[in-house]
Design an enzyme around this catalytic site. Structure first.
Site, PDB file in Angstrom:
ATOM      1  N   ASP A  99       0.851  -1.203   0.000  1.00  0.00           N
ATOM      2  CA  ASP A  99       0.000   0.000   0.000  1.00  0.00           C
ATOM      3  C   ASP A  99       0.878   1.241   0.000  1.00  0.00           C
ATOM      4  OD1 ASP A  99       0.426   0.922   3.002  1.00  0.00           O
ATOM      5  OD2 ASP A  99       0.103  -1.248   3.033  1.00  0.00           O
TER       6      ASP A  99
ATOM      7  N   ASP B 165       0.560   3.567   2.494  1.00  0.00           N
ATOM      8  CA  ASP B 165       0.282   4.125   3.805  1.00  0.00           C
ATOM      9  C   ASP B 165      -0.980   5.000   3.686  1.00  0.00           C
ATOM     10  OD1 ASP B 165       1.122   4.114   6.547  1.00  0.00           O
ATOM     11  OD2 ASP B 165       1.753   6.181   6.326  1.00  0.00           O
TER      12      ASP B 165
END
Length: 294
Positions: A210, A212
């Site tokens: 991802d 974050d």
């Protein structure tokens, strides 16, 4: 007791290694309690491998509750010389995209609750060097193994380790980015410190899941996103471990990691009691034999 050369610490999503031949589960006790789970030892690409799931096979240990000291003590007691830690991380850089792989060369510790040393309670006082926190020889082997998979591999980067278990706020994420870090996770520390104190060659394979919470065009990190992308990344990680197993036999025997304690112990020998020598014999026997004093 069965012995191994390569230790693998499995992160989120990597709870077993089905490729291990003739696997054997071993339950160990250490001076720091039991490891995260039973350790599985088997053969992979002709090399004996010891595997421990960091969070337990049912993911029952939160990041701050992982018995890291017990994990590394157990691996050391099994004869392991090289440890690969597999870790899910978030990217702090636009160019490091989900499903990329990162082999960090630096780490920044933001944890506050975790034991940082094997020697905290009883001594001796030990100051290991951490300017280069990862083994350069093992890192190079991991990079080469990762490059064979076709995945995009970033051969260096700074891993920011936060306490967790919560994900970052947007304010935290923005500040972390301004520090120049590359990936963010919750498990690199105290593993880096303990590996050096145990005189083990250590590297991290970071699996990016991802961005974050800083990226304006991507959804903020969530457990759903992490798990979904981990399933894809874990398959790649298994292939990397298989390839890495073929490379560790050719790594040098005289790596500085293997004598990290040689000039790091500052407590005078006469102050290291027989009880302390016995407790830490696995780590200190070359420097302070159990049957010697002063």
């Amino acid at each position: 007791m069965a012995q191994a050369v390569l230790g693998v610490i499995g992160g989120s999503g990597l709870y077993q290694m089905p490729d291990l031949e003739s696997p054997e589960e071993i339950t160990l006790e250490t001076p720091f309690g039991p490891p995260s789970d039973a350790i599985t030892i088997g053969t992979l690409s002709g090399i004996r491998v010891a595997f421990v799931p960091r969070h337990g096979r049912f993911h029952q240990h939160a990041p701050s509750a992982v018995p890291a000291r017990a994990n590394f003590w157990a691996l050391k007691s099994l004869g392991v010389r090289f440890v690969l830690s597999v870790s899910a991380v978030g990217s702090m850089r636009e160019e490091i995209t989900p499903l990329d792989l990162v082999v960090p060369d630096q780490v920044f510790d933001r944890t506050v609750r975790r034991p940082r040393s094997f020697f905290e309670e009883t001594g001796p006082v030990v100051h290991v060097a951490l300017d280069e926190p990862f083994c350069p020889h093992l890192r190079h082997a991991v990079i080469e193994a990762a490059s064979t998979t076709g995945a995009r591999v970033h051969p260096q980067g700074t891993y920011l380790c936060i306490e967790g278990p919560q994900f970052s706020t947007k304010a935290e994420s923005r500040i972390y980015r301004s520090w120049g870090v590359d990936v963010i996770g919750m498990t690199a520390m105290p593993e880096v410190r303990l590996a050096r104190e145990a005189e083990l060659c250590f590297a991290i394979l970071a699996l990016v899941t991802d961005y974050d919470v800083w990226h304006e065009e991507e959804e903020p990190v969530s457990v759903t996103t992490v798990i979904e992308r981990l399933h894809q990344n874990v398959t790649t990680a298994q292939a990397i471990i298989r390839d890495l197993a073929t490379r560790v036999a050719s790594l040098p025997d005289d790596c500085p990691c293997g004598h990290a304690l040689e000039h790091a112990i500052v407590t005078a020998p006469q102050a290291i009691t027989p009880a302390v020598r016995q407790r830490y014999a696995l780590l200190l026997h070359r420097y302070f034999p159990v049957d010697a004093e002063g």
